[in-house]
Design an enzyme around this catalytic site. Structure first.
Site, PDB file in Angstrom:
ATOM      1  N   VAL A 266       0.868  -1.181   0.000  1.00 24.41           N
ATOM      2  CA  VAL A 266       0.000   0.000   0.000  1.00 24.41           C
ATOM      3  C   VAL A 266       0.901   1.226   0.000  1.00 24.41           C
ATOM      4  CG1 VAL A 266      -1.866   1.231   1.199  1.00 24.41           C
ATOM      5  CG2 VAL A 266      -1.799  -1.269   1.238  1.00 24.41           C
ATOM      6  N   GLU A 267       0.411   2.334  -0.546  1.00 23.45           N
ATOM      7  CA  GLU A 267       1.222   3.540  -0.726  1.00 23.45           C
ATOM      8  C   GLU A 267       1.848   4.058   0.556  1.00 23.45           C
ATOM      9  OE1 GLU A 267      -2.584   6.569  -0.867  1.00 23.45           O
ATOM     10  OE2 GLU A 267      -2.414   4.844  -2.183  1.00 23.45           O
ATOM     11  N   SER A 268       1.250   3.730   1.696  1.00 19.85           N
ATOM     12  CA  SER A 268       1.775   4.190   2.981  1.00 19.85           C
ATOM     13  C   SER A 268       3.132   3.586   3.303  1.00 19.85           C
ATOM     14  CB  SER A 268       0.793   3.839   4.099  1.00 19.85           C
ATOM     15  OG  SER A 268       0.496   2.451   4.068  1.00 19.85           O
TER      16      SER A 268
END
Length: 395
Positions: A327-329
């Site tokens: 995920v982008e996080s």
């Protein structure tokens, strides 16, 4: 011995002067400095100050009620430069009604811009954004009529006979960060946070322009008692420290719960204890998408149905260890929380910084991406940025 400057949240709010550029670091409500943001709102409502602010943020930072929603008052913020407002109804209303100057830039480019500014560059070049609404030859990321006549904050440049976007520097006056512990010198950890984010690059960007760094923490410990490898920001870069007085409300790990050690890697829960997603049309769509997976694929999950469903389906089907979900996080593996708790996960295998994750996505790139969308054109073009007057932003 060097000593940190410990102040109250009210004192921290008084450090933000009219016309300042303020940069809070968070995603959804993860790592949001709620104590300070609430005091900023209280100060403006009571006194009209601080006013005329520029709000710079890479990620969406709210759960529909808190986070940077506290700053969504006409006159308090003159200009917002951000990526996503889908969980920020007051900001979407203000942007749609031209109550604020509003620029939308890609989330990863803002996170990486902090690093470019920190090391003394005048901005960041990238192919990301070319030909989209971010391109200054199209709309320049300007989200309403109030913003359209204003100068562009992105340029087109040429290097080696190729076009690039150039994201211009945005000097930071005040950077708001959050940590778990700090020692008496101010050396700060983020060990109980559910994401690493881009805390240090944003801090160093602020210091480059002579800006102020204010940190919210849960607890203070003796100097020398923190493992140096656990320090996210050395205390020498932090000007003020606010010890949260009500952590159950204002220092939650994420919106839906105060603290769960399985989301920051301190423990793992049995895979069978993770509840399956209920069967509905969202699960049906996601399950069809997961049939396209193959062994060894590295996957990115966007917000919406992808993040809310794909990880749970893979866990139910027992294939979580045959692929690698990201995920982008900056999280790798595990089962993702969804909705207002986007960006975090249980039983992770790895966690890197938000800006570092974007290095991977912009560079090598993943094998498969599942995207959330608002509108889909016949040619496959996707719009997730603006539907009618609803300005969610690109993310």
């Amino acid at each position: 011995m060097l000593k940190a400057n410990f102040i109250s949240a009210k004192e921290a709010a008084s450090r933000v002067k009219d016309g300042s550029t303020i940069c809070p670091v968070a995603m959804t409500l993860v790592s949001a400095s709620e104590s300070i943001l609430k005091e900023l709102e209280t100060s403006f409502v009571k006194t009209g100050h601080p006013s005329g602010l520029t709000l710079l943020h890479s990620c969406g930072q709210s759960d529909r009620k808190d986070g940077i929603q506290h700053l969504a008052h006409e006159g308090m913020v003159k200009r917002i430069i951000g990526s996503h407002w889908g969980l920020q109804p007051r900001w979407m209303e203000m942007i749609a009604n031209s109550k604020v100057e509003a620029y939308c830039l890609p989330q990863g480019q803002i996170a990486q811009l902090y690093r470019s500014m920190a090391c003394g560059l005048p901005g960041k070049m990238s192919k990301v954004g070319l030909g989209t609404f971010i391109d200054p030859r199209v709309e320049g990321g300007k989200m309403n009529e109030r913003t359209k006549p204003l100068p562009d904050i992105v340029d087109i440049i040429s290097y080696n006979n190729q076009e690039y976007m150039f994201y211009k520097e945005v000097p930071i006056d005040v950077c708001l960060i959050r940590g778990t512990l700090c020692d008496e010198m101010g050396n700060l950890t983020t060990t109980e946070e559910a994401m690493k984010l881009e805390v240090l690059p944003a801090v160093l960007a602020a210091k480059r322009y002579g800006g102020r760094v204010i940190a919210q923490v849960k607890q203070v410990v003796q100097t020398g008692s923190i493992n140096p490898k656990d320090v996210t920001v050395p205390g020498v870069f932090i000007d003020d420290v606010v010890v949260c007085e009500n952590p159950m409300e204002d220092h939650r790990q994420t919106s839906s719960w105060y603290f769960d050690p399985s989301y920051c890697g301190q423990v793992r829960v049995p895979q069978g204890n993770i509840q399956p997603a209920p069967f509905n049309e969202r699960k049906f769509i996601a399950r069809r998408g997961t049939l396209e997976l193959y062994h060894g694929a590295v996957v990115n999950l966007g917000t919406g149905i992808p993040n809310d469903m794909v990880g749970k389906i893979c866990n139910e089907e027992g294939v979580s260890d045959d692929i690698m979900i990201t995920v982008e996080s900056g999280i790798y593996g595990g089962v993702q929380a969804g909705g207002i708790d986007f960006g975090i996960g249980q039983n992770l295998y790895a966690m890197i910084g938000h800006h570092e994750q974007m290095d991977y996505y912009n560079g090598a790139g993943v094998d498969i991406t599942y995207m959330g969308l608002g509108e889909l054109g016949e040619d496959g073009s996707v719009n997730s940025t603006k539907m009618g007057s609803r300005c969610t932003g690109a993310g």
